[in-house]
Design a protein around this motif. Structure first.
Motif, mmCIF file in Angstrom:
data_model
loop_
_atom_site.group_PDB
_atom_site.id
_atom_site.type_symbol
_atom_site.label_atom_id
_atom_site.label_comp_id
_atom_site.label_asym_id
_atom_site.label_seq_id
_atom_site.Cartn_x
_atom_site.Cartn_y
_atom_site.Cartn_z
ATOM 1 N N PRO A 110 10.988 5.556 -12.259
ATOM 2 C CA PRO A 110 9.772 5.254 -11.502
ATOM 3 C C PRO A 110 8.556 5.099 -12.416
ATOM 4 C CG PRO A 110 11.022 6.919 -10.360
ATOM 5 C CD PRO A 110 11.737 6.692 -11.656
ATOM 6 N N LEU A 144 12.166 2.145 -3.930
ATOM 7 C CA LEU A 144 11.910 2.517 -5.322
ATOM 8 C C LEU A 144 13.223 2.813 -6.034
ATOM 9 C CD1 LEU A 144 9.871 3.158 -7.548
ATOM 10 C CD2 LEU A 144 9.719 5.492 -6.641
ATOM 11 N N GLU A 145 14.100 3.460 -5.312
ATOM 12 C CA GLU A 145 15.413 3.783 -5.866
ATOM 13 C C GLU A 145 16.187 2.512 -6.216
ATOM 14 O OE1 GLU A 145 17.617 6.336 -3.321
ATOM 15 O OE2 GLU A 145 19.431 6.288 -4.550
ATOM 16 N N LYS A 153 0.819 -1.215 0.000
ATOM 17 C CA LYS A 153 0.000 0.000 0.000
ATOM 18 C C LYS A 153 0.850 1.262 0.000
ATOM 19 C CE LYS A 153 -3.969 -2.098 2.249
ATOM 20 N NZ LYS A 153 -4.916 -2.054 3.387
ATOM 21 N N ALA A 154 2.131 1.069 0.170
ATOM 22 C CA ALA A 154 3.052 2.200 0.157
ATOM 23 C C ALA A 154 4.418 1.676 -0.240
ATOM 24 C CB ALA A 154 3.114 2.862 1.530
ATOM 25 N N ILE A 155 5.279 2.588 -0.581
ATOM 26 C CA ILE A 155 6.634 2.154 -0.925
ATOM 27 C C ILE A 155 7.634 3.197 -0.456
ATOM 28 C CG2 ILE A 155 6.623 3.175 -3.243
ATOM 29 C CD1 ILE A 155 8.143 0.522 -4.068
ATOM 30 N N LYS A 156 8.704 2.700 0.131
ATOM 31 C CA LYS A 156 9.757 3.604 0.570
ATOM 32 C C LYS A 156 10.486 4.099 -0.673
ATOM 33 C CE LYS A 156 10.750 1.671 5.107
ATOM 34 N NZ LYS A 156 11.814 1.293 6.060
ATOM 35 N N LEU A 157 10.868 5.351 -0.654
ATOM 36 C CA LEU A 157 11.592 5.900 -1.799
ATOM 37 C C LEU A 157 12.939 5.201 -1.946
ATOM 38 C CD1 LEU A 157 10.758 9.704 -1.613
ATOM 39 C CD2 LEU A 157 9.486 7.810 -2.608
ATOM 40 N N LEU A 210 5.658 2.441 -11.986
ATOM 41 C CA LEU A 210 4.373 2.882 -11.447
ATOM 42 C C LEU A 210 3.517 3.543 -12.516
ATOM 43 C CD1 LEU A 210 5.791 4.430 -8.161
ATOM 44 C CD2 LEU A 210 4.589 2.249 -8.385
#
Lengths: 67, 67
Positions: free
Chosen positions: B58, B47-48, B40-44, B62
């Motif tokens: 990204p 993602l990096e 439900k969320a993603i740490k940057l 996404l």
DNA sequence: TAAATATTTATCGTAAAACAATAAATTTTT
DNA sequence: AAAAATTTATTGTTTTACGATAAATATTTA
């Protein structure tokens, strides 16, 4: 690093932080922090609201830069 | 809704989940959940790592779709 | 098709972090 | 200078990532 480009999209849409805040339904303090890259994670639900409000894609908001 | 397209990028790079897991340094269970849109969320920071490992942006991972 | 391998799903616990509420500080606009 | 907008800071609550682990399922290989 991941760069948040909400400010760029706000400029493109000639939209203020206050206006964006009303559209996404978060507190202004929160929106401000996201806009200025002061967050370490983002809820997909929030990303979705930002994309809807700014009529854009995640790629317009998030950018990856090496180093 | 926000769609996670890690599977698409894995296919493009002909990379397995196991391989991606080694590159990003998370548990495989975790990577699998991200890949299959179970978060439900993603740490940057995550993602990096994904962008670095998959050599992409990204926006490749996404996607925002209305409704 | 049986075994090996890879992937997914589930559970539990911990740590990280969003987000709200609020207020104060700062910046920008008028 | 005053008003309005934005940012920053603090505290508390809730959400959620993520690790560790194990079991279930799916896929590949011999």
């Amino acid at each position: 690093m991941i760069i948040i480009n909400v400010d760029v999209m706000l400029a493109k849409r000639k939209m203020s932080v206050t206006e964006l805040t009303e559209l996404v339904g978060l507190t202004m303090a929160n929106v401000s922090q996201i806009k200025n890259g002061k967050v370490k994670a983002i809820k997909l639900s929030t990303l979705e609201k930002l994309c809807a409000a700014l009529n854009c894609q995640p790629g317009d908001i998030l950018e990856y830069r090496r180093q």
